[in-house]
Design an enzyme around this catalytic site. Structure first.
Site, PDB file in Angstrom:
ATOM      1  N   LYS A 221       0.857  -1.184   0.000  1.00  0.00           N
ATOM      2  CA  LYS A 221       0.000   0.000   0.000  1.00  0.00           C
ATOM      3  C   LYS A 221       0.895   1.236   0.000  1.00  0.00           C
ATOM      4  O   LYS A 221       1.803   1.352   0.840  1.00  0.00           O
ATOM      5  CB  LYS A 221      -0.833  -0.034   1.283  1.00  0.00           C
TER       6      LYS A 221
HETATM    7  O1  G3P Z   1      -7.574   1.136   5.909  1.00  0.00           O
HETATM    8  C1  G3P Z   1      -7.838   2.450   5.651  1.00  0.00           C
HETATM    9  C2  G3P Z   1      -9.208   2.965   6.022  1.00  0.00           C
HETATM   10  O2  G3P Z   1     -10.192   2.009   5.856  1.00  0.00           O
HETATM   11  C3  G3P Z   1      -9.279   3.823   7.235  1.00  0.00           C
HETATM   12  O3  G3P Z   1     -10.569   3.999   7.737  1.00  0.00           O
HETATM   13  O4  G3P Z   1     -12.129   4.661   9.537  1.00  0.00           O
HETATM   14  O5  G3P Z   1      -9.694   5.312   9.691  1.00  0.00           O
HETATM   15  O6  G3P Z   1     -11.211   6.421   8.045  1.00  0.00           O
HETATM   16  P1  G3P Z   1     -10.917   5.175   8.815  1.00  0.00           P
END
Ligand code: G3P
Length: 217
Positions: A83
């Site tokens: 990533k």
């Molecule tokens: O893995 C990345 C992403 O899904 C992060 O989510 O909830 O931290 O915005 P969030």
């Protein structure tokens, strides 16, 4: 639509895999930082548990560093997808890693233009962050539908991986829009199973069955 688990917790992932609905895992530095032990060992255990794509994010900020770190991450297991954050360095690193045959997930994507550029440099996945867009009063799912449309127009093989998912409505909308993957926090996967009418219906079936047994005795 494929469902990935957005978590770095091995126990949680191992609990979800037997349900047979999990196709892969996404991690990020914030998620891995919450887990004890060596992050590379954690990633190796996740790869063994899921047997599908597992995103592991670089923390280098220059293209050369991202490529070197990406190669190290990819050597952990054949299931690792490297990533990289979107940006000029991330785009350059994506092109180099894809050239090596390493699958790349371009993350922190917040606009259709960014999704287009990531596809042009051979990203295997692009991660639009829908919840974080919703948080700033912008329709996150609109980015998903525009990305799907752009990729269809030009037959890009890059998969749209919906990330920053906050609830079942995001998952359902992603599927309706033709997104390839939705990565869900474990609590959202639980929510997908739940419906109060299912619980009420099952309780009634079992109660009726019990009553019939009493009458027939
Ligand atoms: O893995 C990345 C992403 O899904 C992060 O989510 O909830 O931290 O915005 P969030």
């Amino acid at each position: 639509m494929k469902i990935f688990v957005d978590s770095a917790n091995v126990d949680t992932i191992e609990t979800l895999v037997p349900l047979r609905i999990v196709d892969g895992v996404t991690t990020n530095p914030s998620l891995l930082a919450k887990e004890p032990g060596d992050p590379h060992e954690t990633l190796a255990r996740i790869c063994r548990a899921v047997g599908g794509p597992v995103s592991a994010e670089v923390v280098a900020t220059d293209a050369e560093g991202m490529v070197a770190e990406g190669r190290r991450l990819a050597s952990i297991d054949e299931h690792v997808v490297v990533k990289v954050p979107f940006g000029k360095a991330g785009v350059q690193a994506c092109a180099a890693l894809a050239g090596d045959g390493i699958r790349v997930n371009v993350t922190l994507v917040f606009s259709p233009a960014q999704a287009l550029l990531a596809a042009k440099v051979g990203a295997a996945f692009v991660s639009p962050f829908v919840g974080r867009l919703d948080d700033v009063a912008t329709d996150g799912m609109d980015l998903v539908s525009r990305s799907v449309e752009i990729y269809e127009n030009y037959h890009f093989e890059t998969e749209v991986l919906v990330a920053s998912v906050r609830g079942p409505a995001h998952v359902v909308e992603a599927a309706r829009m033709g997104a390839d993957v939705c990565t869900c926090p474990p609590k959202v996967i639980d929510m997908l199973f739940n419906h109060p009418l299912t619980d009420i219906g099952l309780a009634k079936f079992l109660a009726d069955w019990e009553k019939a047994q009493v009458v027939s005795v």
